[in-house]
Design an enzyme around this catalytic site. Structure first.
Site, PDB file in Angstrom:
ATOM      1  N   GLU A   1       1.031  -1.331   0.002  1.00  0.00           N
ATOM      2  CA  GLU A   1       0.109  -0.113   0.015  1.00  0.00           C
ATOM      3  C   GLU A   1       0.921   1.045  -0.203  1.00  0.00           C
ATOM      4  O   GLU A   1       1.358   1.645   0.971  1.00  0.00           O
ATOM      5  CB  GLU A   1      -0.893  -0.149   1.047  1.00  0.00           C
ATOM      6  CG  GLU A   1      -1.795  -1.270   1.195  1.00  0.00           C
ATOM      7  CD  GLU A   1      -2.873  -1.402   2.107  1.00  0.00           C
ATOM      8  OE1 GLU A   1      -3.027  -0.286   2.893  1.00  0.00           O
ATOM      9  OE2 GLU A   1      -3.401  -2.409   2.557  1.00  0.00           O
TER      10      GLU A   1
ATOM     11  N   TYR B   1     -13.255   0.097   1.092  1.00  0.00           N
ATOM     12  CA  TYR B   1     -13.675   0.698   2.528  1.00  0.00           C
ATOM     13  C   TYR B   1     -12.760   1.434   2.971  1.00  0.00           C
ATOM     14  O   TYR B   1     -11.994   2.002   2.157  1.00  0.00           O
ATOM     15  CB  TYR B   1     -13.788  -0.746   3.567  1.00  0.00           C
ATOM     16  CG  TYR B   1     -12.760  -1.644   3.512  1.00  0.00           C
ATOM     17  CD1 TYR B   1     -11.550  -1.397   3.543  1.00  0.00           C
ATOM     18  CD2 TYR B   1     -12.944  -3.076   3.114  1.00  0.00           C
ATOM     19  CE1 TYR B   1     -10.355  -2.255   3.567  1.00  0.00           C
ATOM     20  CE2 TYR B   1     -11.899  -3.999   3.105  1.00  0.00           C
ATOM     21  CZ  TYR B   1     -10.805  -3.583   3.071  1.00  0.00           C
ATOM     22  OH  TYR B   1      -9.587  -4.562   3.139  1.00  0.00           O
ATOM     23  N   ASP B   2     -13.071   2.298   3.959  1.00  0.00           N
ATOM     24  CA  ASP B   2     -12.255   3.426   4.332  1.00  0.00           C
ATOM     25  C   ASP B   2     -12.430   4.535   3.720  1.00  0.00           C
ATOM     26  O   ASP B   2     -11.673   5.374   3.488  1.00  0.00           O
ATOM     27  CB  ASP B   2     -10.701   3.094   4.777  1.00  0.00           C
ATOM     28  CG  ASP B   2     -10.394   1.942   5.717  1.00  0.00           C
ATOM     29  OD1 ASP B   2     -11.012   1.949   6.492  1.00  0.00           O
ATOM     30  OD2 ASP B   2      -9.369   1.436   5.509  1.00  0.00           O
TER      31      ASP B   2
ATOM     32  N   TRP C   1     -12.288  -7.739   5.327  1.00  0.00           N
ATOM     33  CA  TRP C   1     -11.500  -7.216   6.398  1.00  0.00           C
ATOM     34  C   TRP C   1     -12.182  -7.306   7.516  1.00  0.00           C
ATOM     35  O   TRP C   1     -12.902  -6.322   7.673  1.00  0.00           O
ATOM     36  CB  TRP C   1     -10.977  -6.291   5.780  1.00  0.00           C
ATOM     37  CG  TRP C   1      -9.681  -5.878   6.950  1.00  0.00           C
ATOM     38  CD1 TRP C   1      -9.957  -5.093   7.964  1.00  0.00           C
ATOM     39  CD2 TRP C   1      -8.253  -6.472   7.238  1.00  0.00           C
ATOM     40  NE1 TRP C   1      -8.950  -5.031   9.021  1.00  0.00           N
ATOM     41  CE2 TRP C   1      -7.883  -5.966   8.170  1.00  0.00           C
ATOM     42  CE3 TRP C   1      -7.473  -7.362   6.317  1.00  0.00           C
ATOM     43  CZ2 TRP C   1      -6.582  -6.117   8.749  1.00  0.00           C
ATOM     44  CZ3 TRP C   1      -6.293  -7.423   6.663  1.00  0.00           C
ATOM     45  CH2 TRP C   1      -5.736  -7.130   8.043  1.00  0.00           C
TER      46      TRP C   1
END
Ligand code: NAG
Ligand code: NAG
Ligand code: NAG
Ligand code: NAG
Length: 462
Positions: free
Chosen positions: A215, A278-279, A425
């Site tokens: 990432e 997500y996030d 997750w």
């Protein structure tokens, strides 16, 4: 004044035992001074209570560590790129999607670090089709896990004796853990030794593959990262006796997709991608407002960049950039995000926030803790039909999360749009003890991931 006067006279009467003493006017002054001192804070409190309301103190269940804190890096990164200019304008050319016979359910599992962590023997070998082990590191151009991780991994691989179709992959990297990747991808020699180290890990631990979770590569590293994937694929093809899966955990915001990945090349080299959808909304100083962790669709009033921060946009962005739909595994969270409201009366979407909520840990909350919080404070969540996601608030606390209802919608979306399946997750933040009474009839273990599994199982009967 009349009232004060009377009260004063009454006090004087008591103090003097009924004898009025005109000479003692000192009490008068004391009372006036007290009144002058008390009135402003009292008025302030009354006005404050009228404007902001009076809120009962909330019960916060103990903080747990079931959402690894390192995820914060990704959430902050996702939310710090929202200022970049909006430019994407791809055309949706509808083609007939391949029929997906079976859906993948890829679950990340954070290996236990304490006795309180989710243990290997508490896992259900039939819940997920793939378990991705979080996380190995890249050290000296090799994949590396430590001794305690090795011990857990060996136990985990034994689950394959129970469910022979279960696939176990070692995931490398993770949010905030990109050390080792830049050097490893930088030249052919380093990439080759990394691929060899992965091959011996796959053989030695009898696992089914590797998941690369860097990432994220930057614009310059993108080419070398793509070369790594190509060399992996060639190496796998050259050794048909030891085939293994190659997957990549990838970013959802299109700005990162554009700068980090050569998508149509990746499509040729990987078995599938795990889309970290997500996030999308998380408290940062640049984004000090509430929002949904993983909205399925944009809401009507979201324009420009905000209309791209949802699962549907990201999934199709990957498809239209060249990834086959059956190779796109859509990420769904079992955790939520918390916010502290600036004004408890302004408690909808995009309401001003001052920081993380008190619930959970650094703005992350796992599902059992969230469930307990809602139950013990008798909070009824609001389900947003545009985003297909719930949120809840009380006092200053605001939280976005997923429950069985939202995950059913999202799993049906994956099925109906013929994507490859769902990634979750993570196993650790679902209710693995079966404590939550509000989901799936209550008291079942892994209620959220089971919901997704049930939607896919029903899809297969078609
Ligand atoms: C990595 O390489 C360096 C230099 O060759 C060596 O000192 C170090 O011990 C190695 N680390 C590991 C974990 O093998
Ligand atoms: C092994 O690695 C994990 C994950 O990086 C870490 O949490 C754990 O403390 C390490 N254990 C040992 C014994 O070094
Ligand atoms: C889902 O995304 C596609 C592609 O961006 C778009 O055409 C479609 O309208 C979206 N669906 C909804 C319900 O927003
Ligand atoms: C989108 O996915 C479909 C179904 O897998 C595939 O046929 C199509 O080529 C993909 N689109 C692009 C631009 O690659």
């Amino acid at each position: 004044m009349m009232l004060t006067d009377d009260v004063c006279r009454y006090r004087v009467l008591i103090q003097t035992g009924g004898r009025m003493d005109k000479g003692r006017s000192v009490d008068w002054k004391v009372i006036v001074i007290l009144a002058v001192l008390i009135t402003p804070p009292l008025l302030f409190y009354i006005i404050y209570a009228i404007v902001f309301g009076i809120y009962p103190s909330l019960k916060y269940p103990g903080v747990t560590m079931n959402v690894p804190e390192q995820s914060i890096n990704r959430a902050v990164l996702y939310n710090s790129i929202q200022n970049s200019s909006f430019k994407t304008n791809f055309q949706l050319k509808e083609r007939k999607a391949n029929y997906v016979k079976t859906y993948k359910l890829v679950c990340y599992y954070s290996l236990p670090t304490t006795a309180d962590s989710l243990q290997v023997d508490e896992l259900d070998p039939y819940l997920c089709t793939h378990i991705n082990v979080a996380f190995a590191k890249v050290v000296n151009n090799s994949i590396l896990i430590n001794d305690s991780q090795k011990e857990s991994l060996e136990k985990l691989v034994n689950l394959k004796n129970i469910n022979k179709d279960l696939k176990i992959l070692m995931s490398v990297g993770g949010s905030g853990n990109d050390v080792g990747f830049p050097e490893m991808i930088s030249n052919h020699k380093n990439r080759k030794s990394f691929i060899q180290s992965v091959r011996s890990y796959v053989k030695n631990f009898k696992i089914d593959g590797v998941d690369l979770d860097w990432e994220f590569p930057n614009e310059h590293q993108k080419v070398h990262f793509t070369q790594l994937l190509e060399e992996f694929r060639k190496s796998i093809n050259r050794n048909p006796n030891y085939p293994y899966l190659l997957t990549v955990a990838v970013a959802a915001p299109y700005t990162i997709v554009d700068s980090s990945y050569a998508v149509s090349y990746m499509n040729e080299f990987v078995d599938f991608i795990n889309l970290m959808s997500y996030d999308y909304h998380f408290y940062t100083r640049e984004t000090p407002f509430t929002g949904i962790n993983s909205p399925l669709y944009a809401s009507d009033n979201e324009k420009f960049i905000f209309s791209t921060l949802n699962v549907n946009f990201s999934a199709y962005y990957w498809n239209h950039s060249g990834m086959e739909r059956s190779k796109i595994i859509i990420g769904l969270p079992t955790y939520g995000h918390t916010f502290r409201l600036a004004n408890p009366n302004n408690n909808g979407m995009y309401a001003p926030a001052l920081g993380y909520g008190e619930l959970g840990n650094s703005g992350f909350v796992d599902f059992p803790q969230l469930c307990q919080f809602l139950a013990s404070n008798q909070i009824t969540p609001i389900f947003d039909m545009e985003n297909k996601s719930p949120y809840a608030f009380k006092g200053y606390e605001w939280v976005s999360f997923d429950n069985s209802q939202s995950l059913r919608y999202k799993a049906e979306y994956i099925r109906d749009n013929r994507f490859g399946g769902a990634m979750v997750w993570c196993l650790n933040s679902d209710d693995y003890k079966g404590l939550c009474q509000s989901e799936n009839g209550g008291g079942k273990r892994f209620p959220l991931i089971s919901t997704i599994k049930n939607v896919f199982a029903n899809g297969n009967q078609l």
